[in-house]
Design an enzyme around this catalytic site. Structure first.
Site, short mmCIF file in Angstrom:
data_model
loop_
_atom_site.label_atom_id
_atom_site.label_comp_id
_atom_site.label_asym_id
_atom_site.label_seq_id
_atom_site.Cartn_x
_atom_site.Cartn_y
_atom_site.Cartn_z
N ARG A 169 -0.98 48.87 99.95
CA ARG A 169 -1.13 48.43 98.56
C ARG A 169 -1.10 46.90 98.44
O ARG A 169 -0.52 46.35 97.48
CB ARG A 169 -0.06 49.05 97.63
CG ARG A 169 0.01 50.54 97.63
CD ARG A 169 -1.26 51.20 97.09
NE ARG A 169 -1.25 52.58 97.55
CZ ARG A 169 -1.80 52.97 98.70
NH1 ARG A 169 -2.48 52.11 99.46
NH2 ARG A 169 -1.73 54.22 99.07
N SER A 246 2.01 54.46 89.33
CA SER A 246 3.32 54.50 90.00
C SER A 246 4.28 53.39 89.59
O SER A 246 5.47 53.51 89.78
CB SER A 246 3.13 54.43 91.51
OG SER A 246 2.41 55.55 91.93
N GLU A 344 4.37 47.45 91.71
CA GLU A 344 2.99 47.57 92.18
C GLU A 344 2.02 46.99 91.14
O GLU A 344 0.94 46.53 91.46
CB GLU A 344 2.68 49.06 92.42
CG GLU A 344 1.24 49.34 92.79
CD GLU A 344 0.96 50.82 93.02
OE1 GLU A 344 1.82 51.53 93.56
OE2 GLU A 344 -0.14 51.27 92.65
#
Ligand SMILES: Cc1cc2nc3c(=O)[nH]c(=O)nc-3n(C[C@H](O)[C@H](O)[C@H](O)COP(=O)(O)OP(=O)(O)OC[C@H]3O[C@@H](n4cnc5c(N)ncnc54)[C@H](O)[C@@H]3O)c2cc1C
Length: 379
Positions: A169, A246, A344
């Site tokens: 990520r 998320s 994130e």
């Protein structure tokens, strides 16, 4: 190229929070990009890189919005470059193309490499920013090159995948406005069968063993069903909740910590970049954030998944409140588990100039210790 001023950004994000863009430019024709560069360079901000926006599914826009120009990539199209008989098929895809549409096209055309990415919202241009991935596949598996505008070098560049710094990520594009992604080149393989099924839940949905390969469309259907069950599809979000996915990365942990957490039945997985990670959802649950729990005004833990959502209709929720909730969860998870969570999501807009170097006090309290929390935002 369509230019608007004082344009609300909240409706262009899945969370629905944040203020307006001083200038919003929507680009539908790739051929207009040169005009856009001239527009930016002639503007009051004189070449200050714009903020690139796709579908806003990983973005938290500041309540005061964005003073830099915002470029919304809405370009579409897939160009195929294949030779009959060859197993490998190259696709060049415009940055504003929907990732879901691309995945559906590849599955429909019998090309493997993206079938597990089904159901991830957003545009193709945003996929290299955090090396989008799920259920054992990542964009790095198929990416050949990124074509972008480099605002520092002031020219078009083609960056080979190996030079993109793609990790779990993350990439060299994360946290910088230096590049605007224009198109991506992917290489997929002709195959009627999917990549090996690497996740237990997907294998259970298909009623096959881990490692089995199944028809492409079945793999995509099973991933879709698993995501639906977790509320990780935009179209089936719980009524009253707006999601940005998320919110937190699954953190990398040491081998010793992995052993300790496995003994507590934590989902600990190995990733292609060599890291071992524990599920962020599990950590959030362990820290006592149950489904539906309010964390900040208008922000709560989702009722379907251990992630933060904004309540809908968005009333009391603000971007500052969402950022505060991120910090509350992060601190409490650290206190309860010793593991540091990292966000994130991307903070877009004027976060930097409002918080540069100083800690901003926020009017919320962490129910666990009744103290006010402070927030440090890197921008
Ligand atoms: C329900 C839900 C489920 C999700 N599931 C997953 C998942 O399984 N796996 C996963 O990896 N992610 C997941 N996400 C996160 C998100 O979908 C991805 O990060 C996606 O790539 C974001 O695309 P976007 O077009 O919405 O980008 P945006 O949110 O608009 O932007 C994200 C970042 O990319 C930058 N950016 C966008 N376009 C460009 C461009 N053309 N050039 C340069 N920079 C650009 C933005 O500046 C920003 O920093 C999920 C999100 C939601 C809401």
């Amino acid at each position: 190229m369509h230019v608007t001023h004082d344009a609300p950004l909240a409706p262009l994000t899945t969370l629905g929070l944040g203020g307006p863009a001083a200038t919003l430019v929507e680009l539908t024709d790739p051929g207009d990009f040169t005009e856009f560069v001239a527009f930016v360079e002639a503007g009051a901000e004189r070449g200050r890189p714009p903020v690139s926006l796709g579908a806003g599914s990983n973005a938290l826009v500041h309540d005061d919005g964005c003073s830099a120009p915002v470029l919304r990539m809405a370009t579409h199209g897939i160009r195929r470059r294949d030779r009959s008989g060859e197993e490998r098929v190259l696709l060049e895809v415009q940055a504003g193309h929907s990732l879901s549409d691309l995945v559906a096209t590849t599955v429909g055309e019998g090309l493997t490499g993206m079938e597990m990415l089904t159901g991830i919202p957003g545009t193709v241009g945003a996929t290299p920013i955090q090396n989008v991935g799920a259920y054992g596949q990542e964009v790095s598996d198929t990416l050949v090159a990124v074509r972008a505008w480099d605002w520092q070098a002031r020219r078009r560049v083609t960056i080979p995948a190996a030079a993109c710094g793609l990790g779990h990520r993350t990439s060299r594009f994360k946290g910088t406005r230096r590049w605007t992604v224009l198109s991506l080149v992917f290489a997929l393989r002709r195959s009627a069968l999917s990549a090996p099924i690497g996740y237990r839940q997907v294998a259970a949905e298909l009623d096959v063993d881990l490692g089995a390969r199944v028809p492409l469309a079945e793999a995509a259907r099973a991933v879709h069903a698993v995501r639906r069950g977790k509320g990780m599809l935009l179209e089936c979000a719980h009524p009253g909740e707006r999601s940005v996915g998320s919110v937190f990365l699954s953190p990398a942990i040491s081998p010793a910590r992995a052993t300790e957490l496995r003994a507590r039945n934590a989902p600990v997985n190995s990733f292609p970049d060599g890291s071992t990670r524990v599920s962020a959802s599990w950590l959030i649950r362990e820290a006592g954030f149950g489904p539906g729990r309010p964390v900040a005004p208008g922000v709560r833990v989702s009722s379907l998944h251990y992630t933060l959502v904004a309540e809908e209709p968005v009333g009391s929720a603000t971007a500052a409140g969402f950022a505060a909730a991120v910090e509350i969860v992060r601190r409490r998870v650290h206190r309860h588990t010793g593991v540091q969570l990292t966000a994130e999501i991307d903070y877009l807009g004027d976060w930097e100039q409002h918080s540069a170097g100083k800690e901003a006090s926020l009017p919320f309290s962490d129910a666990s210790h009744d103290g006010s929390v402070t927030l440090r935002i890197k921008g």
